[in-house]
Design a protein around this motif. Structure first.
Motif, PDB file in Angstrom:
ATOM      1  N   LEU A 129       1.150  -1.293  -0.522  1.00  0.00           N
ATOM      2  CA  LEU A 129       0.018  -0.288   0.045  1.00  0.00           C
ATOM      3  C   LEU A 129       0.694   1.780   0.272  1.00  0.00           C
ATOM      4  CD1 LEU A 129      -2.655  -0.424   2.563  1.00  0.00           C
ATOM      5  CD2 LEU A 129      -3.070  -0.540   0.233  1.00  0.00           C
ATOM      6  N   GLU A 130       1.990   0.729   0.598  1.00  0.00           N
ATOM      7  CA  GLU A 130       2.748   2.480   1.156  1.00  0.00           C
ATOM      8  C   GLU A 130       3.553   3.113  -0.315  1.00  0.00           C
ATOM      9  OE1 GLU A 130       4.463   6.014   2.610  1.00  0.00           O
ATOM     10  OE2 GLU A 130       3.463   3.960   3.294  1.00  0.00           O
ATOM     11  N   ALA A 131       3.582   1.766  -1.319  1.00  0.00           N
ATOM     12  CA  ALA A 131       4.453   1.458  -2.690  1.00  0.00           C
ATOM     13  C   ALA A 131       3.290   2.234  -3.102  1.00  0.00           C
ATOM     14  CB  ALA A 131       5.088   0.881  -3.022  1.00  0.00           C
ATOM     15  N   LEU A 132       1.893   1.980  -3.293  1.00  0.00           N
ATOM     16  CA  LEU A 132       1.276   2.520  -4.623  1.00  0.00           C
ATOM     17  C   LEU A 132       1.200   3.614  -4.100  1.00  0.00           C
ATOM     18  CD1 LEU A 132      -1.320  -0.704  -4.686  1.00  0.00           C
ATOM     19  CD2 LEU A 132       0.402   0.070  -5.892  1.00  0.00           C
ATOM     20  N   LEU A 133       0.631   4.427  -2.447  1.00  0.00           N
ATOM     21  CA  LEU A 133       0.086   5.618  -2.540  1.00  0.00           C
ATOM     22  C   LEU A 133       1.234   6.510  -2.930  1.00  0.00           C
ATOM     23  CD1 LEU A 133      -1.477   4.424   0.736  1.00  0.00           C
ATOM     24  CD2 LEU A 133      -2.394   5.629  -1.276  1.00  0.00           C
TER      25      LEU A 133
END
Length: 240
Positions: A129-133
């Motif tokens: 999630l952190e990478a996508l955000l």
């Protein structure tokens, strides 16, 4: 002369079983899935593998759904997140991360279907999630919109993998169903279904990877140009 049975070793003499831990349970579940398939990863089967009772597992995992979510989270460690910190167009790098996520599910067909309803919450899922955000933020997507976009992008990737998984379960049936669909699309009446008749070949065209990546770009472009609706009440409306 009556023979006496060999006495069983006392509990003290038996080797002690390793203490149960959540990490150990998940590790065993992953190994079981790789060996026997996700359908065999049940609390009862896992308890047999760990030489314990199912009730002992519920101290660490609430139910089978949570267990499958934990298995998914463990496998998400194979997703390549390096594009998030690389150079180049942020859209292309975002698609590369999503492709890697989809590839992980392609490798485990049963898990792809389960992932449609599983709710992982472990460290590897948070890393994804952190990478996508971070990539959406780099592209200038407002935070509130990005928060909804990651769910949409992951749903599309997961549904695509689950569709692929259905064919992997019985390739013969899948080929037969695909042939029937192709025949139906190509044999429609031009008068009753003129658009299908004109596009019958196109409806079936393109390799899966190309269609998947095109779908990601469609969603990303839609996210860029579609504001979130304003929420009533205390929620802060999105700013463009």
């Amino acid at each position: 002369m009556t023979a006496h049975p060999t006495p069983r070793p006392s509990r003290r003499e038996r080797p002690a079983k390793p203490a149960l831990t959540r990490d150990g349970i998940v590790e065993t579940a992953v190994a079981l899935m790789r060996a026997e398939g996700l359908q065999r990863v049940t609390m009862r089967r896992l308890a047999q593998e760990l030489d314990t009772g199912p009730a002992s597992l519920y101290v660490y995992v609430r139910n089978t759904a949570e267990l499958h979510a934990a298995v998914l989270d463990d496998l998400l460690g194979a997703v390549d997140l390096s594009p998030a910190k690389a150079s180049g167009d942020w859209r292309d790098r975002l698609v590369r991360v999503l492709d890697s996520y989809t590839d992980v599910l392609f490798e485990h067909p049963g898990l792809a279907r389960s992932a449609l309803v599983a709710r992982p919450s472990g460290e590897r899922y948070l890393n994804l999630l952190e990478a996508l955000l971070s990539l959406l933020s780099e592209g200038g997507v407002p935070d509130a919109r990005a928060a909804w976009a990651v769910d949409l992008l992951l749903q599309f990737a997961t549904a695509t993998a689950a569709e692929h998984a259905a064919g992997e379960k019985d390739p013969t049936d899948a080929e037969g169903e695909w042939a029937e669909l192709a025949a139906a699309l190509r044999g429609v009446s031009e008068h009753r279904h003129p658009h299908i008749a004109a596009l019958g070949t196109e409806l079936l065209s393109g390799p899966g990877e190309a269609r998947l990546n095109w779908g990601f770009h469609v969603l990303i472009n839609g996210v860029l140009h579609t504001p979130r609706p304003e929420a009533p009440g205390p929620d802060t409306p999105e700013t463009s």
